[in-house]
Design a protein around this motif. Sequence first.
Motif, short mmCIF file in Angstrom:
data_model
loop_
_atom_site.label_atom_id
_atom_site.label_comp_id
_atom_site.label_asym_id
_atom_site.label_seq_id
_atom_site.Cartn_x
_atom_site.Cartn_y
_atom_site.Cartn_z
N ASN A 7 37.66 49.67 48.31
CA ASN A 7 39.03 49.19 47.63
C ASN A 7 39.27 47.66 48.21
OD1 ASN A 7 41.34 49.53 46.59
ND2 ASN A 7 42.54 49.68 48.81
N TYR A 8 39.05 47.42 49.29
CA TYR A 8 39.28 45.80 49.80
C TYR A 8 37.94 45.21 49.21
CZ TYR A 8 42.90 46.82 53.15
OH TYR A 8 44.04 47.02 53.71
N ARG A 9 37.05 45.76 48.72
CA ARG A 9 36.02 44.55 48.16
C ARG A 9 36.48 44.40 46.90
NH1 ARG A 9 30.94 42.36 49.36
NH2 ARG A 9 30.69 41.31 47.28
N ILE A 10 36.93 45.57 46.18
CA ILE A 10 37.48 45.38 44.79
C ILE A 10 38.66 44.35 44.92
CG2 ILE A 10 38.73 46.53 42.97
CD1 ILE A 10 37.32 48.93 43.46
N ILE A 11 39.67 44.34 45.76
CA ILE A 11 40.76 43.49 45.80
C ILE A 11 40.02 42.09 46.04
CG2 ILE A 11 42.63 42.84 47.32
CD1 ILE A 11 43.14 45.94 47.85
N GLN A 12 39.25 42.07 47.19
CA GLN A 12 38.63 40.74 47.33
C GLN A 12 37.99 40.03 46.01
OE1 GLN A 12 35.30 40.45 49.99
NE2 GLN A 12 36.00 38.77 51.16
N ASP A 13 37.19 40.87 45.19
CA ASP A 13 36.67 40.41 44.06
C ASP A 13 37.47 40.26 42.94
OD1 ASP A 13 34.24 40.27 45.70
OD2 ASP A 13 33.43 42.20 44.95
N ASP A 14 38.24 41.05 42.62
CA ASP A 14 39.07 41.24 41.30
C ASP A 14 40.40 41.24 41.30
OD1 ASP A 14 36.62 41.27 39.80
OD2 ASP A 14 36.27 43.54 40.38
N GLY A 15 40.96 41.37 42.56
CA GLY A 15 42.61 41.17 42.62
C GLY A 15 42.90 42.61 42.92
N ALA A 16 44.31 42.63 43.23
CA ALA A 16 45.11 43.90 43.56
C ALA A 16 45.22 44.86 42.38
CB ALA A 16 46.24 43.63 44.29
N VAL A 17 45.42 44.11 41.14
CA VAL A 17 45.69 45.02 39.65
C VAL A 17 44.65 45.55 39.48
CG1 VAL A 17 46.40 44.64 37.38
CG2 VAL A 17 47.49 43.23 39.03
N VAL A 18 43.54 45.08 39.65
CA VAL A 18 42.22 45.84 39.31
C VAL A 18 42.13 47.19 40.48
CG1 VAL A 18 39.91 45.97 39.10
CG2 VAL A 18 41.06 44.03 38.14
N ALA A 19 42.31 46.69 41.60
CA ALA A 19 42.27 47.88 42.31
C ALA A 19 43.41 49.00 42.48
CB ALA A 19 42.46 47.21 43.99
N SER A 20 44.50 48.56 42.03
CA SER A 20 45.52 49.61 41.52
C SER A 20 44.91 50.43 40.52
CB SER A 20 46.88 48.95 41.65
OG SER A 20 46.87 48.24 40.35
N VAL A 21 44.39 49.88 39.38
CA VAL A 21 43.89 50.38 38.13
C VAL A 21 42.96 51.51 38.53
CG1 VAL A 21 42.45 50.12 36.02
CG2 VAL A 21 44.59 48.65 36.53
N VAL A 22 42.00 51.32 39.69
CA VAL A 22 40.95 52.11 40.04
C VAL A 22 41.67 53.39 40.66
CG1 VAL A 22 39.23 52.50 41.56
CG2 VAL A 22 39.41 50.51 40.16
#
Length: 151
Positions: free
Chosen positions: A74-89
Amino acid sequence: MPRLGPDGRADGPSPHQPGLPPIVLSACQLTAASGLLLTTTPFGGLAPVSIRMDTLVAITILGIFGTGFAYVLNYRIIQDDGAVVASVVTYLLPAIAVILGWAVLAETPQPTALVGMLIVLLGVGLTRWRKTSPKNATMRAERGNGPWLSK
């Protein structure tokens, strides 16, 4: 009021620091959660517990491979793509669970679950959709990527 930088994001301290690896952020969050748990344990969590070895092994495996890896990813997704993408996941997980229940366990999804999946997928689509000008659309079409899932 936070000051906005040139990229439209708020300047100043945030939990997402570019120099910190996802594993460090995950460890900090779990350490903070453990500290909060320790402060509440004396008020109701001191009852004696007997744990069998198979239960301890199962909890350890779930903790490491389920929760631990999920935090890091989850933190890797936030780091790479941002919080919006992480919340979509995060929003897609219940839809995936319904589909896996149907495919693997032969469960019959309820109509409300299917409607909920449709609403979630539409919401995800709306968050990922980018309006483009005709010039940008032509340039993206030439590169081979459309308005979906573009950065």
